[in-house]
Enzyme design. Structure first.
Site, PDB file in Angstrom:
ATOM      1  N   GLU A   1       9.429  16.348  15.384  1.00  0.00           N
ATOM      2  CA  GLU A   1       9.834  16.244  13.980  1.00  0.00           C
ATOM      3  C   GLU A   1       8.962  17.180  13.150  1.00  0.00           C
ATOM      4  O   GLU A   1       7.753  16.970  13.015  1.00  0.00           O
ATOM      5  CB  GLU A   1       9.679  14.799  13.498  1.00  0.00           C
TER       6      GLU A   1
ATOM      7  N   CYS B   1      13.199  11.556   6.834  1.00  0.00           N
ATOM      8  CA  CYS B   1      13.188  11.087   8.226  1.00  0.00           C
ATOM      9  C   CYS B   1      14.560  11.173   8.866  1.00  0.00           C
ATOM     10  O   CYS B   1      14.674  11.322  10.083  1.00  0.00           O
ATOM     11  CB  CYS B   1      12.652   9.663   8.293  1.00  0.00           C
TER      12      CYS B   1
ATOM     13  N   GLU C   1       9.965   1.630  10.717  1.00  0.00           N
ATOM     14  CA  GLU C   1      10.960   2.700  10.545  1.00  0.00           C
ATOM     15  C   GLU C   1      10.204   4.002  10.735  1.00  0.00           C
ATOM     16  O   GLU C   1       9.355   4.359   9.924  1.00  0.00           O
ATOM     17  CB  GLU C   1      11.622   2.614   9.165  1.00  0.00           C
TER      18      GLU C   1
ATOM     19  N   LYS D   1       0.859  -1.180   0.000  1.00  0.00           N
ATOM     20  CA  LYS D   1       0.000   0.000   0.000  1.00  0.00           C
ATOM     21  C   LYS D   1       0.897   1.232   0.000  1.00  0.00           C
ATOM     22  O   LYS D   1       1.473   1.601   1.026  1.00  0.00           O
ATOM     23  CB  LYS D   1      -0.923   0.052   1.235  1.00  0.00           C
TER      24      LYS D   1
END
Length: 473
Positions: A378, A278, A244, A169
């Site tokens: 973040e 990331c 992750e 997906k």
């Protein structure tokens, strides 16, 4: 390509859903394609196909799987121009960066998996037993929008090489380049059901995959909060989990380092791809006594990062992927100003995007303390926080004072830099300008993830062990 279909059981098929997801160009802010908003019935079809294909596929030889992957890579490489153009349109990544990071480097990653696959220890002899590794089964791969091909490569390629079958997906925001990958798998002759692809929303397709009883493993990349939800859902049926997740990575510059190279290296991670990475080094830690020198360097070098039309080869900073992401980053910039940080360069974006779509100028905050929100969360945009330290002990305390541990960098005399790096709580750490190694394990400590991607370690994630106590006569 016909983007209005799904790839299930070796065929392009219509979705059972009659709903669609528009794909927007973040520079023009106009929709230019649409994909199916898949549903649970589509997931059932794809998982059933993967489950049915697994017994035969898992028994094929590694040589056979490598041969098919070699063919796939050759076909996929022939699509390079289309890959770059599509990623520029759906993500907004500048075409120059797209060619190197979003395209060519992904070919390098695929090649690395192919070359390293024979080195995976599938059989190990113990003192009184033999351990055999076997594929896990049906793998649900759920990927984010920031590296539309790269995140898929890190999951799908090793999973297939190790004898698993896959249901992918992709992100609903950047799904188009994955269609090229699906076609390349098809043209390479992968058996029906080994690779399947469903587009859709996370709350529908993603949830259906994590809950499906015939899915054996979930490999997910995304935010930490979303990863926790995915893992909790998957553990209801005790699936293998690989995550992750997020990062707030420190770049520690030591006395004796080449300050200009260090700043440029940090800038490349936080400004290229518009900070939507990331592993971006979003906290720059510098010696307090040299703050003025760093500010001069940063003001000078930031002019190299030009915002504009991502189709222009001279541009290296494109727009944010969406209006929602634009608004998120804008809110963080306001929060930085309100918290007392000093905006060294950049601007507070106007509420409505302008000529450059959802672009945000590279922004640098100084006078930041590590307890500020902009230093702890973040942001996922081109926003750098600069934090000073008085001693090496304080630098390490600041570097590790974060719930994340995905990436880091240390610049300075090599021996000292390595000594410092070994005290940083992070899965990956760059020493000066050392390049990334595709054979190395990639993954996070703490809230940055579970498991590893990349190289032999990344392939081992898609295997399970069977110990035979076989010393009898």
């Amino acid at each position: 390509m016909n983007y209005e279909q799904l790839y299930i059981n070796g065929q392009w098929v219509p979705s059972h859903s009659d709903h669609w997801i528009d794909v927007e160009n973040p520079y023009t802010m106009k929709n230019f394609a649409r994909v199916p908003s898949g549903n649970a019935e589509d997931v059932n079809d794809a998982v059933a196909a993967a489950h049915a294909a697994f017994p035969a596929w898992s028994k094929t030889t590694l040589d056979y799987r490598i041969e098919l992957m070699e063919t796939f890579l050759s076909i996929f490489k022939s699509m390079a121009v289309d890959i770059v153009n599509l990623e520029t349109q759906e993500l907004g990544a500048p075409i120059s960066f797209g060619r190197t990071a979003h395209c060519d480097y992904q070919f390098t990653r695929i090649r690395s998996y192919i070359d390293l696959a024979p080195q995976v220890p599938m059989v190990e002899t113990m003192p009184l037993s033999t351990t055999y590794r076997a594929p896990v089964g049906v793998i649900a791969c759920i990927t984010p929008w920031n590296y539309p091909i790269g995140q898929v490569v890190q999951k799908v390629i090793p999973a297939l090489l190790m004898g698993n079958t896959v249901v992918l997906k992709p992100s609903q925001q950047t799904p188009l380049t994955v269609y090229l990958m699906a076609q390349a798998f098809h043209d390479a002759g992968f058996p029906a059901g080994t690779f399947n692809m469903i587009t859709g929303r996370g709350g529908q397709v993603g949830n259906a995959l994590t809950e499906h009883p015939l899915v054996n493993m979930i490999s997910f990349t995304g935010s930490t909060s979303a990863g926790i939800q995915v893992a909790q859902s998957g553990l209801n049926t005790v699936k293998y989990i690989s995550l992750e997740l997020g990062g707030k990575s420190p770049c520690v510059v030591l006395k004796g380092a080449d300050y200009e190279k260090a700043v440029r290296g940090c800038f490349n991670t936080i400004f290229l791809n518009s900070g939507q990475t990331c592993t971006a080094l979003s906290r720059l830690l510098i010696p307090a006594e040299d703050k003025a020198e760093f500010e001069i360097i940063m003001k000078r070098l930031v002019s190299e990062y030009k915002v504009g039309n991502p189709m222009d080869p001279s541009i290296n900073v494109g727009p944010m992927v969406s209006k929602a992401q634009f608004d998120t980053v804008r809110d963080y910039i306001k929060l930085g100003v309100d918290s007392g940080a000093h905006m060294l360069v950049g601007e507070y974006p106007v509420a409505e995007p302008g000529d450059n779509g959802y672009a945000i100028q590279p922004t640098i905050f100084t006078n930041v303390t590590n307890d500020m929100t902009i230093a702890r969360e973040e942001i996922f945009g081109p926003v750098l926080t600069v934090i000073t330290y008085e001693s090496l002990e304080e630098a390490l305390q600041i570097a590790n004072d974060t719930p994340f541990g995905l990436n880091a960098a240390v610049w300075g005399p090599k021996e000292q830099a390595i000594e410092v790096a070994l005290q940083i709580e992070s899965g990956n750490i760059y020493i000066n300008d050392s390049p990334r190694d595709t054979a190395a394990p990639f993954g996070g400590w703490k809230e940055s993830g579970i498991g590893r991607e990349g190289g032999v370690y990344g392939m081992l994630e898609f295997t399970q062990q069977r110990a035979l106590f076989d010393t009898c006569e």
